[in-house]
Design a protein around this motif. Structure first.
Motif, PDB file in Angstrom:
ATOM      1  N   UNK A  16       0.714  -1.286   0.367  1.00  0.00           N
ATOM      2  CA  UNK A  16       0.060  -0.260  -0.054  1.00  0.00           C
ATOM      3  C   UNK A  16       0.634   1.431   0.323  1.00  0.00           C
ATOM      4  N   UNK A  17       0.538   2.085  -0.884  1.00  0.00           N
ATOM      5  CA  UNK A  17       1.050   3.472  -0.864  1.00  0.00           C
ATOM      6  C   UNK A  17       0.163   4.589  -1.073  1.00  0.00           C
ATOM      7  N   UNK A  18       1.113   4.993   0.228  1.00  0.00           N
ATOM      8  CA  UNK A  18       0.360   6.929   0.790  1.00  0.00           C
ATOM      9  C   UNK A  18       0.916   7.979   0.834  1.00  0.00           C
ATOM     10  N   UNK A  19       0.364   8.761   0.348  1.00  0.00           N
ATOM     11  CA  UNK A  19       1.746  10.546   0.397  1.00  0.00           C
ATOM     12  C   UNK A  19       0.483  11.095   0.629  1.00  0.00           C
ATOM     13  N   UNK A  20       1.072  12.154   1.645  1.00  0.00           N
ATOM     14  CA  UNK A  20      -0.172  13.814   1.921  1.00  0.00           C
ATOM     15  C   UNK A  20       0.312  14.079   0.670  1.00  0.00           C
ATOM     16  N   UNK A  21       0.101  15.510  -0.243  1.00  0.00           N
ATOM     17  CA  UNK A  21       0.508  16.134  -1.394  1.00  0.00           C
ATOM     18  C   UNK A  21       0.258  17.272  -0.490  1.00  0.00           C
ATOM     19  N   UNK A  22       0.840  18.589  -0.715  1.00  0.00           N
ATOM     20  CA  UNK A  22       0.581  19.681   0.222  1.00  0.00           C
ATOM     21  C   UNK A  22       1.549  20.946  -0.835  1.00  0.00           C
ATOM     22  N   UNK A  68       4.698  19.741  -3.878  1.00  0.00           N
ATOM     23  CA  UNK A  68       4.757  18.567  -3.421  1.00  0.00           C
ATOM     24  C   UNK A  68       4.826  17.558  -2.528  1.00  0.00           C
ATOM     25  N   UNK A  69       5.385  16.220  -2.179  1.00  0.00           N
ATOM     26  CA  UNK A  69       4.908  15.728  -0.937  1.00  0.00           C
ATOM     27  C   UNK A  69       5.489  15.458   0.127  1.00  0.00           C
ATOM     28  N   UNK A  74       8.681   8.093  -4.524  1.00  0.00           N
ATOM     29  CA  UNK A  74      10.095   9.416  -4.436  1.00  0.00           C
ATOM     30  C   UNK A  74      10.734  10.496  -3.407  1.00  0.00           C
ATOM     31  N   UNK A  75       9.430  10.794  -2.711  1.00  0.00           N
ATOM     32  CA  UNK A  75       9.839  11.469  -1.287  1.00  0.00           C
ATOM     33  C   UNK A  75      10.444  10.113   0.003  1.00  0.00           C
ATOM     34  N   UNK A  76      10.773   9.365   0.089  1.00  0.00           N
ATOM     35  CA  UNK A  76      11.835   8.178   1.059  1.00  0.00           C
ATOM     36  C   UNK A  76      12.818   7.876   0.465  1.00  0.00           C
TER      37      UNK A  76
END
Length: 269
Positions: free
Chosen positions: A104-110, A113-114, A216-218
């Motif tokens: 499962x992949x979850x990001x918060x974009x704001x 960029x994430x 990508x953020x990780x």
């Protein structure tokens, strides 16, 4: 104030254990219009996470892979307010076939960029997380790409040949600039394995926003380096797919990108 990763982690873990693991290798698959595979597990995870996140963070909308494209485009106009970006089951083909590599992949974009990323592999119980400017972690331990002085010729690579231009794919297959090759079929998890130094360079011809936003953020928070094949930043808040050229540090990325640029190809991936 950002949501807390310590609150998100057990939520994602519980839903993965309840919705994914009982269906693993028993899921009926169907083919979507774009040729990709989807299962009931994809929809079940998206439903559960959408509802749970709505209850906890009602101010934040969720963009999920298994969502109408018109609705996805509408939601991308709300990045300044914050937007969850979810791939409920990355590696669906693996999952349906019983191949043990999915997440499962979850990001918060704001804004542009994430700012938060979480990738959870329920089979290995490995949870990769990151917060922009704060670092990356694997099961709570600091995650840093090791920057051993390996030449490209000594590296283990992960390459998705399927989505590459045929000319470039053929050149890489015949004249590999790396030592050895693996490809595992879950883009989000591959970003994380690169961050964990399980291979050193990565190439993918076409990833969607939900494939790369968290991973990508990780990687970048762990010290890794990534661009597109055109040398552009990876993140672009839109639905068109992006190519990926990534490595464990900027030096190795430069060698990898130069090797790819030198190979003949017949057009954009």
């Amino acid at each position: 104030m950002l949501p807390c990763l310590d609150d998100l982690i057990p939520l994602v873990q519980a839903i993965a254990r309840e919705e994914l693991l009982p269906r693993f290798n028993h899921a009926e698959r169907r083919v979507k219009a774009d040729g990709s595979i989807v299962t009931e597990a994809d929809f079940a995870v998206q439903r559960r996470l959408a509802e749970a996140l709505r209850q906890r963070y009602p101010e934040l909308e969720l963009l999920g892979e298994e969502m109408d494209p018109a609705r996805q485009r509408e939601l991308l106009g709300r990045l300044e307010q914050g937007l969850w970006c979810l791939d409920p089951l990355d590696g669906t083909s693996n999952f349906a076939a019983g191949f043990p590599f999915f997440c499962i992949s979850l990001a918060l974009l704001q804004g542009p960029e994430p700012v938060l990323g979480l990738v959870y592999d329920p089979l290995r119980d490995e949870c990769f997380t990151a917060q922009r400017g704060r670092g990356a972690w694997l099961n709570g331990r600091v995650l840093r790409c090791r920057t051993a002085d390996l030449p490209l010729s000594a590296c283990l690579a992960a390459v998705d040949f399927k989505r590459l231009d045929p000319g470039r794919a053929a050149a890489l297959a015949c004249r590999p600039p790396y030592r050895s090759l693996r490809y595992l079929g879950s883009g989000a998890l591959e970003w994380c394995w690169l961050a964990a130094d399980r291979f050193q360079v990565y190439l993918h011809g076409r990833q969607k926003l939900w494939d790369y936003a968290a991973g990508a953020l990780i990687l970048t928070e762990a010290g890794g380096w990534a661009t597109t094949l055109e040398g552009e930043p990876i993140f672009a808040p839109g639905l068109p797919p992006r190519s990926v050229v990534a490595a464990g540090d900027s030096r190795l990325h430069g060698q990898w990108w130069a090797a790819l640029a030198a190979e003949p190809h017949s057009g954009p991936e």
